[in-house]
Design a protein around this motif. Sequence first.
Motif, short mmCIF file in Angstrom:
data_model
loop_
_atom_site.label_atom_id
_atom_site.label_comp_id
_atom_site.label_asym_id
_atom_site.label_seq_id
_atom_site.Cartn_x
_atom_site.Cartn_y
_atom_site.Cartn_z
N ASP A 140 -9.01 17.94 0.25
CA ASP A 140 -8.04 17.05 -0.43
C ASP A 140 -8.85 15.70 -0.40
N ARG A 141 -9.05 15.00 -1.52
CA ARG A 141 -9.72 13.59 -1.61
C ARG A 141 -8.59 12.87 -0.85
N PRO A 142 -9.15 12.05 -0.01
CA PRO A 142 -8.37 10.85 0.60
C PRO A 142 -7.76 9.91 -0.55
N ARG A 143 -6.12 9.49 0.02
CA ARG A 143 -5.69 8.61 -1.05
C ARG A 143 -6.53 7.26 -1.08
N GLU A 144 -6.61 6.68 -2.01
CA GLU A 144 -7.05 5.54 -2.21
C GLU A 144 -6.22 4.51 -2.03
N PRO A 145 -6.42 3.20 -1.34
CA PRO A 145 -5.25 2.29 -1.18
C PRO A 145 -5.05 1.84 -2.32
N ARG A 146 -3.53 1.30 -2.58
CA ARG A 146 -3.15 0.74 -4.05
C ARG A 146 -3.11 -0.68 -3.89
N LEU A 147 -3.73 -1.11 -4.80
CA LEU A 147 -3.93 -2.75 -5.07
C LEU A 147 -2.98 -3.07 -6.04
N THR A 148 -2.35 -4.15 -5.41
CA THR A 148 -1.36 -5.10 -6.92
C THR A 148 -2.05 -6.40 -6.96
N VAL A 149 -2.11 -6.84 -7.98
CA VAL A 149 -2.62 -8.17 -8.37
C VAL A 149 -1.52 -8.76 -9.14
N ASP A 150 -0.74 -9.77 -8.52
CA ASP A 150 0.37 -10.29 -9.17
C ASP A 150 -0.25 -11.73 -9.60
N LEU A 151 -0.40 -11.74 -10.97
CA LEU A 151 -1.10 -13.22 -11.63
C LEU A 151 0.13 -14.24 -11.70
N GLY A 152 1.41 -14.09 -11.47
CA GLY A 152 2.23 -15.28 -11.54
C GLY A 152 2.49 -15.79 -10.13
N SER A 153 2.44 -15.17 -9.34
CA SER A 153 2.65 -15.47 -7.69
C SER A 153 1.37 -15.94 -7.06
N ARG A 154 0.14 -15.36 -7.88
CA ARG A 154 -1.16 -15.41 -7.26
C ARG A 154 -1.53 -14.73 -5.95
N GLN A 155 -0.58 -13.51 -5.91
CA GLN A 155 -1.06 -12.80 -4.74
C GLN A 155 -1.59 -11.52 -5.05
N VAL A 156 -2.36 -10.93 -4.03
CA VAL A 156 -2.85 -9.84 -3.93
C VAL A 156 -2.61 -9.11 -2.80
N ALA A 157 -2.24 -7.83 -2.85
CA ALA A 157 -1.84 -7.07 -1.80
C ALA A 157 -2.30 -5.62 -1.85
N VAL A 158 -2.83 -5.11 -0.66
CA VAL A 158 -3.52 -3.47 -0.53
C VAL A 158 -2.41 -2.88 0.26
N ASP A 159 -1.96 -1.92 -0.45
CA ASP A 159 -0.84 -0.97 0.17
C ASP A 159 0.38 -1.94 0.83
N GLY A 160 0.78 -2.88 0.04
CA GLY A 160 1.76 -3.89 0.57
C GLY A 160 1.55 -4.96 1.39
N ARG A 161 0.27 -5.02 1.91
CA ARG A 161 -0.29 -5.97 2.94
C ARG A 161 -1.13 -7.00 2.04
N GLU A 162 -0.47 -8.38 2.33
CA GLU A 162 -1.31 -9.28 1.52
C GLU A 162 -2.57 -9.64 1.82
#
Length: 206
Positions: A98-120
């Motif tokens: 099984d391939r390890p799950r890659e961390p999910r990245l969220t780029v919020d352009l409005g709030s200028r926030q970037v989070a990896v697996d929910g952690r800013e």
Amino acid sequence: MTAPADLAAPARRLDAPPTSPRPQHGFLLWVGIDPQDRSRQAADIIELAETLGELARELLPTAETYTALSLGGAGGTGQRPVEIDGLGDRLAHLEVVDRPREPRLTVDLGSRQVAVDGREQRLTYKEFELLAYLVAAPGRVVGRSELFASVWRSRPAEPGSRTIDVHVRRLRDKLGLHHEILTVRGAGYRYEASARVEVVEARRAG
């Protein structure tokens, strides 16, 4: 692990197989060509095999690669290349991993926030500006001069300047974007959209 081959003729080995098989995950790629076009396409198929091998080693430097290539005449002898027989033995030892799950990245352009697996993740002003500009144009090659004019709002730097390269490297290291922010040699950078990266567009007023 790549193995483009013609089973009717002895195979040409482009790179040596590992000395002993061990459990691993990978893929097998077979490329077949029309026997009538073999002589005309020989150079192209050799170049393709070598290029695929080089690309695999560049993207996965710790992975094992093995290429068996056959371009002999079609004689219908039924002889199987030794390399292909050995490859079959190696495939029998492979285990599905099984391939390890890659961390999910969220780029919020409005709030200028970037989070990896929910952690800013903390980015500098320029790092975020650069990231936002690249993700806004997925699949398009963005040149250094364009980045200087838009993100840095200045004229192109002096020849040899590594400003943009340094910022790109920081983004890759901080956010794990090594496969999403690609270097296009002599042209600039390209962002490849990924299922693990969510880009939240800024909301328009009104």
